[in-house]
Scaffold this motif. Structure first.
Motif, PDB file in Angstrom:
ATOM      1  N   GLU A  98       0.830  -1.214   0.000  1.00 46.86           N
ATOM      2  CA  GLU A  98       0.000   0.000   0.000  1.00 46.86           C
ATOM      3  C   GLU A  98       0.860   1.257   0.000  1.00 46.86           C
ATOM      4  N   ARG A 110      -9.083   2.620  -2.986  1.00 45.86           N
ATOM      5  CA  ARG A 110      -8.580   3.658  -2.066  1.00 45.86           C
ATOM      6  C   ARG A 110      -9.323   3.603  -0.752  1.00 45.86           C
ATOM      7  N   HIS A 111      -8.655   3.939   0.321  1.00 49.12           N
ATOM      8  CA  HIS A 111      -9.313   4.059   1.624  1.00 49.12           C
ATOM      9  C   HIS A 111      -8.545   5.071   2.466  1.00 49.12           C
ATOM     10  N   ARG A 112      -9.162   5.475   3.554  1.00 50.12           N
ATOM     11  CA  ARG A 112      -8.506   6.478   4.409  1.00 50.12           C
ATOM     12  C   ARG A 112      -7.892   5.785   5.622  1.00 50.12           C
ATOM     13  N   GLN A 113      -6.725   6.254   5.952  1.00 52.75           N
ATOM     14  CA  GLN A 113      -6.061   5.779   7.180  1.00 52.75           C
ATOM     15  C   GLN A 113      -5.709   7.024   7.959  1.00 52.75           C
ATOM     16  N   ALA A 114      -6.536   7.387   8.931  1.00 54.28           N
ATOM     17  CA  ALA A 114      -6.400   8.667   9.647  1.00 54.28           C
ATOM     18  C   ALA A 114      -6.403   9.785   8.607  1.00 54.28           C
ATOM     19  N   GLN A 115      -5.302  10.560   8.500  1.00 52.77           N
ATOM     20  CA  GLN A 115      -5.271  11.698   7.580  1.00 52.77           C
ATOM     21  C   GLN A 115      -4.825  11.302   6.178  1.00 52.77           C
ATOM     22  N   ARG A 116      -4.336  10.076   6.028  1.00 52.79           N
ATOM     23  CA  ARG A 116      -3.726   9.716   4.744  1.00 52.79           C
ATOM     24  C   ARG A 116      -4.724   9.004   3.829  1.00 52.79           C
ATOM     25  N   ARG A 117      -4.606   9.353   2.548  1.00 51.71           N
ATOM     26  CA  ARG A 117      -5.416   8.665   1.534  1.00 51.71           C
ATOM     27  C   ARG A 117      -4.559   7.525   0.979  1.00 51.71           C
ATOM     28  N   MET A 118      -4.961   6.295   1.314  1.00 48.49           N
ATOM     29  CA  MET A 118      -4.162   5.121   0.965  1.00 48.49           C
ATOM     30  C   MET A 118      -4.695   4.429  -0.284  1.00 48.49           C
ATOM     31  N   SER A 123       0.378   5.868   0.078  1.00 48.59           N
ATOM     32  CA  SER A 123      -0.517   7.006   0.077  1.00 48.59           C
ATOM     33  C   SER A 123      -0.409   7.698  -1.278  1.00 48.59           C
ATOM     34  N   ARG A 149      -4.430   0.777  -2.666  1.00 47.75           N
ATOM     35  CA  ARG A 149      -4.055  -0.639  -2.606  1.00 47.75           C
ATOM     36  C   ARG A 149      -4.281  -1.262  -3.976  1.00 47.75           C
TER      37      ARG A 149
END
Lengths: 157, 131
Positions: free
Chosen positions: B37, B69-77, B39, B79
């Motif tokens: 993954e 795509r998904h969000r991890q806290a503030q980051r746009r991740m 960002s 995969r």
């Protein structure tokens, strides 16, 4: 020793390229692609397939027709015409598979060095859908089915 | 007929996948995501193009089902979703094998034609044997 591996690439969204090296002079590779009695000796893919029709009117503007048959699989046919003939280095045809939309412009070039010939065949389709369909058809026409792909398709139907 | 229906379905799948793969930047993005993954910021880093441009590429890859795509806290991740890639590769590989089978027969024919030549054989080289 010949590079006995076919290279397949997708140079653009609407084309497919096939490259292969043969241990033979260009004239022989040319003959094998243009003389009916030679064409039907190899253009049949896997065992069990036959080529009952291989009619060729070999001149610019001339037409050709190929038919393939198999005892249990669905047969198919292709028709085309010769657009450019530069023996033995360049052959351009326009071809359609019966039952499918659209036609492809096929450009075959033969490049000979030291008795070996590199054949490049680029197939230009009218659209990405047609190009992708041709690649998929190559798999679903029974000539190159592999069992794991068959399993996946059956599972998804 | 079953084969035609299958071809229709698979053409749709291939469309988007091959369109996605036709661009070198998108191919590079896929290669990076194959390692894990990342960002959107990390993906944009190696290229001298803007983040909006990277996002455009990611949209194409998402539409093809290759990237999610998904969000991890503030980051746009982002995969990599491997299934469509594997499918497209399988189709290309099957297509390649189809041609390889034919060209192996051509190898045998060419060897035969050259054998006849060196033996000084004239006449109808490679005459079809009554098939």
């Amino acid at each position: 020793m010949a590079n006995a591996t076919v290279e397949v690439t997708t140079p653009s969204e609407t084309s497919v390229a096939v490259t292969r090296v043969f241990e033979a002079p260009a004239q022989l590779v040319w003959d094998a692609h243009t003389k009916p009695e030679l064409i039907r000796r190899w253009m049949t893919g896997y065992e069990g397939w036959d080529m009952p029709v291989c009619d060729v009117d070999f001149r610019v503007g001339g037409a050709y027709r190929y038919e393939w048959s198999h005892p249990t699989e669905q047969g198919f046919a292709a028709t085309g015409s010769f657009e450019e003939i530069e023996e033995p280095s360049r052959l351009v045809t326009v071809e359609r598979m019966e039952g499918f939309e659209g036609e492809a412009r096929n450009v075959m070039t033969l490049d000979e060095h030291d008795g070996r010939t590199t054949m490049t065949l680029v197939m230009y389709f009218g659209s990405q859908e047609a190009r992708d369909g041709a690649i998929a058809t190559g798999m679903t026409d029974g000539m190159s089915y592999s069992y794991d792909v068959l399993d996946d398709l059956l599972a998804s139907l | 007929m079953a084969l035609a229906a299958t071809a229709d379905r698979t053409e749709g799948l291939l469309d988007a996948t091959f369109a996605a793969l036709a661009d070198p930047t998108r191919r590079a993005i896929i290669e990076r995501l194959a390692q894990g993954e990342a960002s959107v910021t990390e993906l944009a880093a190696p290229f001298e193009i803007s983040q909006p441009a990277i996002s455009k590429h990611l949209k194409v890859l998402e539409r093809a089902g290759l990237v999610s795509r998904h969000r991890q806290a503030q980051r746009r991740m982002c995969r990599l979703e491997a299934a469509p890639m594997a499918e497209a590769e399988r189709y290309l590989e099957a297509f390649r094998q189809h041609w390889e089978a034919a060209y192996q027969r051509l190898d045998a024919l060419l060897a035969e034609l050259q054998g006849e030549r060196t033996e000084g054989g004239g006449g109808d080289a490679g005459r079809a044997n009554g098939s």
